[in-house]
Design a protein around this motif. Structure first.
Motif, short mmCIF file in Angstrom:
data_model
loop_
_atom_site.label_atom_id
_atom_site.label_comp_id
_atom_site.label_asym_id
_atom_site.label_seq_id
_atom_site.Cartn_x
_atom_site.Cartn_y
_atom_site.Cartn_z
N ASP A 194 0.87 -1.19 0.00
CA ASP A 194 0.00 0.00 0.00
C ASP A 194 0.90 1.23 0.00
O ASP A 194 1.68 1.43 0.94
N PHE A 195 0.78 2.07 -1.03
CA PHE A 195 1.57 3.29 -1.12
C PHE A 195 0.89 4.50 -0.48
O PHE A 195 1.37 5.63 -0.59
N GLY A 196 -0.23 4.27 0.19
CA GLY A 196 -0.82 5.30 1.04
C GLY A 196 -1.88 6.16 0.38
O GLY A 196 -2.80 6.62 1.05
N ARG A 197 -1.75 6.39 -0.90
CA ARG A 197 -2.73 7.20 -1.62
C ARG A 197 -2.60 6.92 -3.11
O ARG A 197 -1.59 6.38 -3.57
N GLU A 198 -3.64 7.27 -3.84
CA GLU A 198 -3.66 7.07 -5.28
C GLU A 198 -2.49 7.79 -5.93
O GLU A 198 -2.18 8.95 -5.61
N LEU A 199 -1.83 7.09 -6.87
CA LEU A 199 -0.69 7.63 -7.59
C LEU A 199 -0.89 7.44 -9.08
O LEU A 199 -1.63 6.56 -9.51
N HIS A 200 -0.19 8.24 -9.86
CA HIS A 200 -0.05 7.97 -11.28
C HIS A 200 1.42 7.75 -11.55
O HIS A 200 2.26 8.57 -11.18
N GLY A 201 1.73 6.61 -12.16
CA GLY A 201 3.13 6.36 -12.47
C GLY A 201 3.42 4.88 -12.60
O GLY A 201 2.62 4.11 -13.12
N SER A 202 4.57 4.47 -12.10
CA SER A 202 5.05 3.12 -12.30
C SER A 202 5.59 2.56 -10.99
O SER A 202 5.49 3.20 -9.93
N ILE A 203 6.16 1.36 -11.08
CA ILE A 203 6.72 0.72 -9.89
C ILE A 203 8.14 0.27 -10.22
O ILE A 203 8.43 -0.17 -11.34
N GLN A 204 9.03 0.42 -9.25
CA GLN A 204 10.43 0.05 -9.40
C GLN A 204 10.71 -1.12 -8.48
O GLN A 204 10.42 -1.07 -7.28
N ILE A 205 11.28 -2.18 -9.01
CA ILE A 205 11.60 -3.37 -8.22
C ILE A 205 13.10 -3.59 -8.27
O ILE A 205 13.68 -3.77 -9.35
N GLY A 206 13.73 -3.57 -7.10
CA GLY A 206 15.14 -3.91 -6.98
C GLY A 206 15.27 -5.39 -6.68
O GLY A 206 14.80 -5.86 -5.65
N SER A 207 15.84 -6.13 -7.61
CA SER A 207 15.97 -7.59 -7.48
C SER A 207 17.34 -7.89 -6.88
O SER A 207 18.37 -7.64 -7.50
#
Length: 564
Positions: A79-92
């Motif tokens: 949960d990022f806390g509030r509505e966002l517009h954009g993307s997600i970054q995953i560090g593997s």
């Protein structure tokens, strides 16, 4: 012949290069998850994802990192806390396998983040929000764009996946809040802020409908957004940019977005921009298009009636007589706005044609046929009196028939009828009802009846309860296809500034204002209306012991203000 072909190619290459280098006006910001909503059994260390990270996979003495490791089939919901517009970054991280694959599902609700494509309207329309992606070993992958608050990540492969970090990348147009509203009622304050955030998120490349679905300029839906942007952000270039786009992509003898009423709304939005800015040079740039578009509008009329197409809004699609009445009122408003623009342009013929059509339309006195959206437009166009429309339709059946889109016009019509208190109650109950269900932006559609026995959008599904996102909606917005961030729902923001604070520009160019506050049951309210040059007209209103109002106004010297 060959020489001509060669020349054309040589010219085209620089033009393409210039277009490709056009800068993106939006700004990226990193958002850390606020909480872990849920995870499959056995996933440890998940809470570490809620701490700020460096945006690099772990190095040196921290080689192994400390992020959770997902085995085959394991999952986690963030949960990022509030509505966002954009993307997600995953560090593997280093513990990931070389063939690591994850399934990422964005959700505007927790239940949407858990949904399967094709079930309850879950889809990838307009934006890919559900997909399987490969992750680099010991590296980073970014996936998006969409509108979301929640993200579910499943290990979709055989190799383990170490989530060294997961961060959202918010992408928004930088727009300074100039207009504002604050009052003695914290619920109203939260509603104002949520309305402003909703429309701000929809100001992307253009003025979009929504940030998950309908990431498009639907011109017939943009007017409440336009009014919110002007009163809060001022002369933001996203508005003329969107008007220009529509004119450039739709011939004037065709209907915008393929919808006859949407051309009417383009004319109205053009009039709002000119009325606000007084930018005659800009208006002249659209003079020829306006004249031809209005000529096309006239082809939709016969015997003083608008017959080209009567789409008003989705709720009135069940009531064709009401839709016809509402579009009659909209056509009248459009004819008057065309005459207004023609006067500014000095186009006597266009003014005469538009004025004649307005006079013909004004003779009509349609009934609203029980629809509050139609009643609101009939009142605001002057076809029927605001008091009559309030008593006969707008005041009936509580908040039934209020919509997130036409709710703006209903509020304006209530105030025009002297019923600002009823409008305040509607804002608190109806828009506040979305907040009560966990909303951080306002929705494409909503009914208070949906809240009965339903779980919130920020909750895991609860057995025996209704899913307010997945179980409701109709027409093109059924279930999870339903947008929970739709710009047309921002109407309370401009309404509060214009009616509670009572700040309204008079004439062209925001050089004159009238201030006529109406506090209703509020003890005080304060705020501002944005000016085109970045300044503001500021007002504070407080209720005296005898019930009269103490009104204080602060405005630039070049702006004249009359307090009523």
């Amino acid at each position: 012949m060959n020489m001509k072909k060669t020349i054309l190619i040589a010219v085209a290459v620089p033009l393409l290069a210039v277009a490709a280098e056009e800068p993106d006006s939006r700004v990226r910001a990193i958002v850390t998850p606020e909480r872990i909503v849920a995870s499959s059994d056995g996933v440890g260390g998940a809470e570490s994802l809620c701490s700020p990270r460096f945006g690099q996979v772990a190095e040196g003495p921290f080689l192994n990192g400390n992020g959770p490791v997902l085995a085959k089939g394991e999952w986690i919901i963030l949960d990022f806390g509030r509505e966002l517009h954009g993307s997600i970054q995953i560090g593997s991280g280093a513990k990931s396998g070389h063939g690591a694959r994850v399934r990422v599902r964005f959700g505007e609700s927790v239940s949407e983040a858990m949904s399967e494509l094709g079930v309850k309207g879950a889809c990838n329309d307009h934006a890919i929000r559900d997909d399987v992606i490969a992750l680099p070993w010991y590296g980073r992958r970014e996936f998006g764009e969409s509108g979301f608050r929640f993200a579910r990540i499943d290990n979709a492969g055989v190799d383990p996946v170490q989530l060294d970090y997961v961060r959202a990348v918010s992408l928004m147009r930088p727009m300074r809040r100039i207009g504002r509203f604050k009052s003695s009622d914290e619920r109203l304050n939260a509603i104002f802020d949520t309305a402003v955030r909703t429309v701000h998120l929809c100001c992307q490349d253009y003025l979009w409908d929504g940030i998950k679905r309908d990431r498009l300029v639907w011109m017939g839906d943009t007017h409440p957004e336009t009014m919110a942007v002007l009163s809060v952000f001022g002369a933001a270039d996203v508005l003329p940019h969107s008007l220009d786009y529509m004119a450039a992509t739709c011939p004037p003898d065709a209907w915008m977005n393929g919808m006859p009423t949407y051309t009417l709304w383009w004319i109205r939005n053009l009039a709002e921009w000119y009325r606000y800015t007084g930018d005659l040079k800009y208006l002249r740039g659209h003079a020829e298009y306006l004249s031809k578009a209005f000529a096309h509008v006239r082809t939709g009329m016969r015997d003083g009636r608008w017959l080209a197409g009567t789409f008003l809004d989705w709720p009135t699609e069940h009531n064709k007589e009401a839709a016809a009445a509402g579009t009659q009122a909209l056509a009248l408003i459009c004819a008057r706005e065309t005459a207004f623009l023609a006067r500014a342009l000095g186009d006597a013929k266009l003014e005469a044609d538009a004025s004649a059509l307005a006079a013909e339309l004004a003779r009509q006195k349609p009934e609203p046929h029980g629809a509050k959206s139609a009643a609101a437009l009939l009142a605001l166009s002057g076809m029927r009196s605001a008091k009559e429309m309030f008593d006969g339709t707008l005041s009936k059946d509580g908040h039934d028939g209020v919509s997130t889109f036409y709710g703006y016009y209903m509020l304006e019509a209530m105030s025009a009828a002297g019923e600002t208190q009823r409008a305040l109650d509607t804002v608190r109950d109806y828009w506040g009802g979305m907040l009560d269900m966990g909303a951080t932006t306002f929705w494409e559609d909503f009914s208070l009846a949906w809240t009965n026995g339903a779980f919130r959008v920020d909750q895991m599904p609860v057995a025996g309860m209704k899913d307010i996102h997945g179980d409701y909606g109709e027409f093109c917005y059924k279930g999870f296809r339903h947008s929970l961030c739709h710009g047309w729902s921002a109407g309370p923001a401009p309404w509060m500034i214009a009616n509670v604070l009572g700040i309204r520009p008079v004439g062209v160019g925001c050089r004159e204002f009238e201030v006529k506050p109406s506090l209703g049951d509020l003890d005080w309210a304060e705020g501002a209306y944005a000016l085109p040059d970045g300044g503001a007209v500021e007002v504070r209103v407080s209720k005296k012991p005898d019930g009269t109002l103490d009104v204080k106004v602060n405005a630039p010297a070049k702006v004249s203000v009359r307090t009523l």
